[in-house]
Scaffold this active site. Sequence first.
Site, mmCIF file in Angstrom:
data_model
loop_
_atom_site.group_PDB
_atom_site.id
_atom_site.type_symbol
_atom_site.label_atom_id
_atom_site.label_comp_id
_atom_site.label_asym_id
_atom_site.label_seq_id
_atom_site.Cartn_x
_atom_site.Cartn_y
_atom_site.Cartn_z
ATOM 1 N N ASN A 9 0.865 -1.186 0.000
ATOM 2 C CA ASN A 9 0.000 0.000 0.000
ATOM 3 C C ASN A 9 0.900 1.233 0.000
ATOM 4 O O ASN A 9 1.435 1.608 1.038
ATOM 5 C CB ASN A 9 -0.915 -0.018 1.232
ATOM 6 C CG ASN A 9 -1.773 1.232 1.309
ATOM 7 O OD1 ASN A 9 -1.774 2.055 0.383
ATOM 8 N ND2 ASN A 9 -2.499 1.386 2.396
ATOM 9 N N TRP A 10 1.023 1.827 -1.159
ATOM 10 C CA TRP A 10 1.911 2.994 -1.285
ATOM 11 C C TRP A 10 1.310 4.259 -0.702
ATOM 12 O O TRP A 10 1.985 5.290 -0.642
ATOM 13 C CB TRP A 10 2.276 3.213 -2.758
ATOM 14 C CG TRP A 10 3.438 2.385 -3.199
ATOM 15 C CD1 TRP A 10 3.976 1.312 -2.549
ATOM 16 C CD2 TRP A 10 4.221 2.579 -4.377
ATOM 17 N NE1 TRP A 10 5.037 0.822 -3.250
ATOM 18 C CE2 TRP A 10 5.211 1.589 -4.380
ATOM 19 C CE3 TRP A 10 4.175 3.487 -5.437
ATOM 20 C CZ2 TRP A 10 6.162 1.478 -5.397
ATOM 21 C CZ3 TRP A 10 5.102 3.377 -6.461
ATOM 22 C CH2 TRP A 10 6.093 2.383 -6.430
ATOM 23 N N LYS A 11 0.016 4.211 -0.343
ATOM 24 C CA LYS A 11 -0.658 5.419 0.160
ATOM 25 C C LYS A 11 -0.409 6.564 -0.839
ATOM 26 O O LYS A 11 -0.338 6.302 -2.049
ATOM 27 C CB LYS A 11 -0.186 5.723 1.589
ATOM 28 C CG LYS A 11 -0.313 4.475 2.480
ATOM 29 C CD LYS A 11 -0.093 4.706 3.934
ATOM 30 C CE LYS A 11 -0.284 3.394 4.682
ATOM 31 N NZ LYS A 11 -0.159 3.528 6.130
ATOM 32 N N HIS A 90 -9.690 1.288 4.779
ATOM 33 C CA HIS A 90 -8.410 1.552 5.454
ATOM 34 C C HIS A 90 -8.634 2.557 6.590
ATOM 35 O O HIS A 90 -9.426 3.492 6.453
ATOM 36 C CB HIS A 90 -7.379 2.086 4.454
ATOM 37 C CG HIS A 90 -5.995 2.072 5.017
ATOM 38 N ND1 HIS A 90 -5.551 3.036 5.884
ATOM 39 C CD2 HIS A 90 -4.976 1.181 4.882
ATOM 40 C CE1 HIS A 90 -4.299 2.738 6.252
ATOM 41 N NE2 HIS A 90 -3.941 1.616 5.657
ATOM 42 N N GLU A 92 -6.978 4.987 7.580
ATOM 43 C CA GLU A 92 -6.724 6.398 7.243
ATOM 44 C C GLU A 92 -7.956 7.019 6.587
ATOM 45 O O GLU A 92 -8.245 8.198 6.793
ATOM 46 C CB GLU A 92 -5.466 6.501 6.362
ATOM 47 C CG GLU A 92 -4.210 6.255 7.198
ATOM 48 C CD GLU A 92 -3.022 5.706 6.444
ATOM 49 O OE1 GLU A 92 -3.020 5.720 5.206
ATOM 50 O OE2 GLU A 92 -2.080 5.252 7.123
ATOM 51 N N GLU A 162 -5.361 -4.402 10.686
ATOM 52 C CA GLU A 162 -4.367 -3.341 10.857
ATOM 53 C C GLU A 162 -4.683 -2.572 12.139
ATOM 54 O O GLU A 162 -5.514 -1.639 12.109
ATOM 55 C CB GLU A 162 -4.400 -2.379 9.666
ATOM 56 C CG GLU A 162 -4.060 -3.043 8.352
ATOM 57 C CD GLU A 162 -3.497 -2.057 7.343
ATOM 58 O OE1 GLU A 162 -2.426 -2.333 6.801
ATOM 59 O OE2 GLU A 162 -4.108 -0.989 7.128
ATOM 60 N N GLY A 168 2.442 2.891 10.740
ATOM 61 C CA GLY A 168 3.366 3.998 10.536
ATOM 62 C C GLY A 168 4.054 4.458 11.814
ATOM 63 O O GLY A 168 4.703 5.499 11.831
ATOM 64 N N SER A 207 3.443 -1.633 10.451
ATOM 65 C CA SER A 207 4.898 -1.666 10.634
ATOM 66 C C SER A 207 5.521 -3.026 10.314
ATOM 67 O O SER A 207 6.469 -3.458 10.986
ATOM 68 C CB SER A 207 5.269 -1.196 12.047
ATOM 69 O OG SER A 207 4.835 0.133 12.258
ATOM 70 N N GLY A 228 2.885 -0.841 4.376
ATOM 71 C CA GLY A 228 2.944 0.566 3.999
ATOM 72 C C GLY A 228 4.378 1.002 3.744
ATOM 73 O O GLY A 228 4.969 0.747 2.690
ATOM 74 N N GLY A 229 4.978 1.631 4.746
ATOM 75 C CA GLY A 229 6.298 2.248 4.581
ATOM 76 C C GLY A 229 7.359 1.344 3.979
ATOM 77 O O GLY A 229 8.131 1.770 3.107
HETATM 78 P P1 13P Z 1 2.973 0.804 7.700
HETATM 79 O O1 13P Z 1 3.503 -0.527 7.183
HETATM 80 O O2 13P Z 1 3.699 1.981 7.199
HETATM 81 O O3 13P Z 1 2.811 0.751 9.198
HETATM 82 O O4 13P Z 1 1.474 0.944 7.116
HETATM 83 C C1 13P Z 1 0.581 -0.091 7.274
HETATM 84 C C2 13P Z 1 -0.620 0.184 6.447
HETATM 85 O O5 13P Z 1 -1.406 1.046 6.777
HETATM 86 C C3 13P Z 1 -0.790 -0.585 5.233
HETATM 87 O O6 13P Z 1 -2.068 -0.419 4.704
#
Ligand code: 13P
Length: 246
Positions: A9-11, A90, A92, A162, A168, A207, A228-229
């Site tokens: 997930n590149w956001k 998600h 977010e 999640e 994050g 994470s 994500g990251g």
């Molecule tokens: P991180 O891996 O950056 O914690 O993000 C997780 C996430 O929200 C994936 O959708």
Amino acid sequence: MRKALVAANWKMHGSLAGLQTFLADLQVQDAVDSVLLPPAVYLSAAVALAPDGLACGVQDIGTAASGAHTGEIAAEMVRELGGTWAVVGHSERRLDQQEQDDLVATKAVAALRGGLAPMICVGETLAERQAGHEQAVVARQLDAVIDRIDRAVIGGVAIAYEPVWAIGTGETATPAQAQNMHEFIRSLVAAEDSQAAQQIRIVYGGSVKPGNATELFAQPDIDGGLVGGASLQADDFSAIIAAAVT
Ligand code: 13P
């Protein structure tokens, strides 16, 4: 035996040049279903450049198939461009856009209508966990969706657990915490359909990194990750995909 599923997930990160480099360097594995979820504007480029074995998708979709909905993207359009997955719910978006359980459920149904597999996100906040409400929150989020999905296709959707406090933050749920919740989620699906519960992939997000992926993915009810990251660099994401090979 469920095939592992690992998604990036590149956001709202990345660029066209970065996508090209990432896809040139990425190493996928036959034993793992790997998915790239770039910002939707990069979907066509991602599909065109993706190596064999890498599926692509989007981080959100609209609920309608077409119409006067400025700014929205239909699942059917994503499918037309070669996307096969859509993340829905998600945390977010639940926070930034105030998406509620019912809208998330409608989006999951819309994804299936348009020919996409939904990856349905659930997870509690830190305050909810500290109050001991994590199972109640996840059960509420899941119940809203499961009831709306046709039994015949339920085994093909994915659920991403999640915990919001692990996204994050660098703070990962312990493998035992994650396993407990995944087992609970599978039991909720089993209450609806025991066969689907054995097929459905439940992936962990929060994470995930090359250094903790192996231990997380070794848990019996953790079928992969939503990353994500650590999915922004090809070598890190390749290592996470490799950690999902059993
Ligand atoms: P991180 O891996 O950056 O914690 O993000 C997780 C996430 O929200 C994936 O959708």
